[in-house]
Motif scaffolding. Sequence first.
Motif, PDB file in Angstrom:
ATOM      1  N   SER A  76       0.859  -1.195   0.000  1.00 41.31           N
ATOM      2  CA  SER A  76       0.000   0.000   0.000  1.00 41.31           C
ATOM      3  C   SER A  76       0.889   1.237   0.000  1.00 41.31           C
ATOM      4  O   SER A  76       1.917   1.277   0.683  1.00 41.31           O
ATOM      5  CB  SER A  76      -0.890   0.003   1.248  1.00 41.31           C
ATOM      6  OG  SER A  76      -1.733  -1.119   1.245  1.00 41.31           O
ATOM      7  N   ILE A  77       0.480   2.248  -0.769  1.00 41.90           N
ATOM      8  CA  ILE A  77       1.267   3.481  -0.885  1.00 41.90           C
ATOM      9  C   ILE A  77       0.345   4.691  -0.865  1.00 41.90           C
ATOM     10  O   ILE A  77      -0.849   4.581  -1.133  1.00 41.90           O
ATOM     11  CB  ILE A  77       2.119   3.494  -2.171  1.00 41.90           C
ATOM     12  CG1 ILE A  77       1.227   3.367  -3.420  1.00 41.90           C
ATOM     13  CG2 ILE A  77       3.168   2.395  -2.133  1.00 41.90           C
ATOM     14  CD1 ILE A  77       1.968   3.516  -4.735  1.00 41.90           C
ATOM     15  N   SER A  78       0.905   5.840  -0.561  1.00 47.07           N
ATOM     16  CA  SER A  78       0.190   7.111  -0.645  1.00 47.07           C
ATOM     17  C   SER A  78       0.770   8.011  -1.724  1.00 47.07           C
ATOM     18  O   SER A  78       0.091   8.882  -2.244  1.00 47.07           O
ATOM     19  CB  SER A  78       0.255   7.852   0.694  1.00 47.07           C
ATOM     20  OG  SER A  78      -0.387   7.098   1.699  1.00 47.07           O
ATOM     21  N   TYR A  79       2.046   7.797  -2.044  1.00 50.68           N
ATOM     22  CA  TYR A  79       2.747   8.599  -3.040  1.00 50.68           C
ATOM     23  C   TYR A  79       3.263   7.683  -4.141  1.00 50.68           C
ATOM     24  O   TYR A  79       3.671   6.551  -3.878  1.00 50.68           O
ATOM     25  CB  TYR A  79       3.949   9.329  -2.418  1.00 50.68           C
ATOM     26  CG  TYR A  79       3.548  10.357  -1.402  1.00 50.68           C
ATOM     27  CD1 TYR A  79       3.407  11.690  -1.773  1.00 50.68           C
ATOM     28  CD2 TYR A  79       3.300  10.008  -0.081  1.00 50.68           C
ATOM     29  CE1 TYR A  79       3.031  12.649  -0.852  1.00 50.68           C
ATOM     30  CE2 TYR A  79       2.915  10.962   0.852  1.00 50.68           C
ATOM     31  CZ  TYR A  79       2.780  12.276   0.460  1.00 50.68           C
ATOM     32  OH  TYR A  79       2.396  13.221   1.364  1.00 50.68           O
ATOM     33  N   CYS A  80       3.265   8.174  -5.354  1.00 45.53           N
ATOM     34  CA  CYS A  80       3.846   7.420  -6.459  1.00 45.53           C
ATOM     35  C   CYS A  80       5.357   7.339  -6.238  1.00 45.53           C
ATOM     36  O   CYS A  80       6.005   8.374  -6.075  1.00 45.53           O
ATOM     37  CB  CYS A  80       3.537   8.079  -7.797  1.00 45.53           C
ATOM     38  SG  CYS A  80       4.363   7.263  -9.190  1.00 45.53           S
ATOM     39  N   PRO A  81       5.931   6.129  -6.231  1.00 47.01           N
ATOM     40  CA  PRO A  81       7.378   6.020  -6.013  1.00 47.01           C
ATOM     41  C   PRO A  81       8.203   6.498  -7.208  1.00 47.01           C
ATOM     42  O   PRO A  81       9.415   6.633  -7.095  1.00 47.01           O
ATOM     43  CB  PRO A  81       7.577   4.518  -5.787  1.00 47.01           C
ATOM     44  CG  PRO A  81       6.435   3.875  -6.494  1.00 47.01           C
ATOM     45  CD  PRO A  81       5.290   4.834  -6.386  1.00 47.01           C
ATOM     46  N   PHE A  82       7.568   6.774  -8.320  1.00 43.51           N
ATOM     47  CA  PHE A  82       8.281   7.181  -9.532  1.00 43.51           C
ATOM     48  C   PHE A  82       8.282   8.692  -9.722  1.00 43.51           C
ATOM     49  O   PHE A  82       9.313   9.277  -9.976  1.00 43.51           O
ATOM     50  CB  PHE A  82       7.680   6.478 -10.754  1.00 43.51           C
ATOM     51  CG  PHE A  82       7.620   4.995 -10.577  1.00 43.51           C
ATOM     52  CD1 PHE A  82       8.782   4.229 -10.593  1.00 43.51           C
ATOM     53  CD2 PHE A  82       6.414   4.358 -10.333  1.00 43.51           C
ATOM     54  CE1 PHE A  82       8.741   2.863 -10.396  1.00 43.51           C
ATOM     55  CE2 PHE A  82       6.362   2.992 -10.139  1.00 43.51           C
ATOM     56  CZ  PHE A  82       7.523   2.234 -10.171  1.00 43.51           C
ATOM     57  N   CYS A  83       7.125   9.326  -9.594  1.00 42.64           N
ATOM     58  CA  CYS A  83       7.055  10.776  -9.821  1.00 42.64           C
ATOM     59  C   CYS A  83       6.831  11.565  -8.532  1.00 42.64           C
ATOM     60  O   CYS A  83       6.963  12.774  -8.532  1.00 42.64           O
ATOM     61  CB  CYS A  83       5.962  11.106 -10.836  1.00 42.64           C
ATOM     62  SG  CYS A  83       4.271  10.838 -10.249  1.00 42.64           S
ATOM     63  N   GLY A  84       6.468  10.884  -7.437  1.00 43.62           N
ATOM     64  CA  GLY A  84       6.321  11.541  -6.148  1.00 43.62           C
ATOM     65  C   GLY A  84       4.967  12.176  -5.876  1.00 43.62           C
ATOM     66  O   GLY A  84       4.746  12.725  -4.802  1.00 43.62           O
TER      67      GLY A  84
END
Length: 95
Positions: A76-84
């Motif tokens: 699960s994530i809240s921010y895109c790990p690629f563009c932030g």
Amino acid sequence: MNLVELGESTDCEYSKEHVCLENDFPKFDRVLHCLTSFEETLDEWQLHCLHYADEQEVELGEAEYVDEVTYHSMISISYCPFCGVNLLEHEAAGG
């Protein structure tokens, strides 16, 4: 693999995918919004890391066919790990 096919293989339902140019491997690393997981209601963004079998893996008997998903992990994530981008704010703004 489209969202319906991925959902069928994971017993989840996905509503949308965040696609950005900074992701160099969009077939393998996908940012998806999940609505349900194993019939449990969710509202979260997830990073899915998929590995598709190549010819060598089929020859070695590690997979039945080329492009078979042989490994799949999710967090699960809240921010895109690629563009932030903050995915929750981006979604609220209609992105």
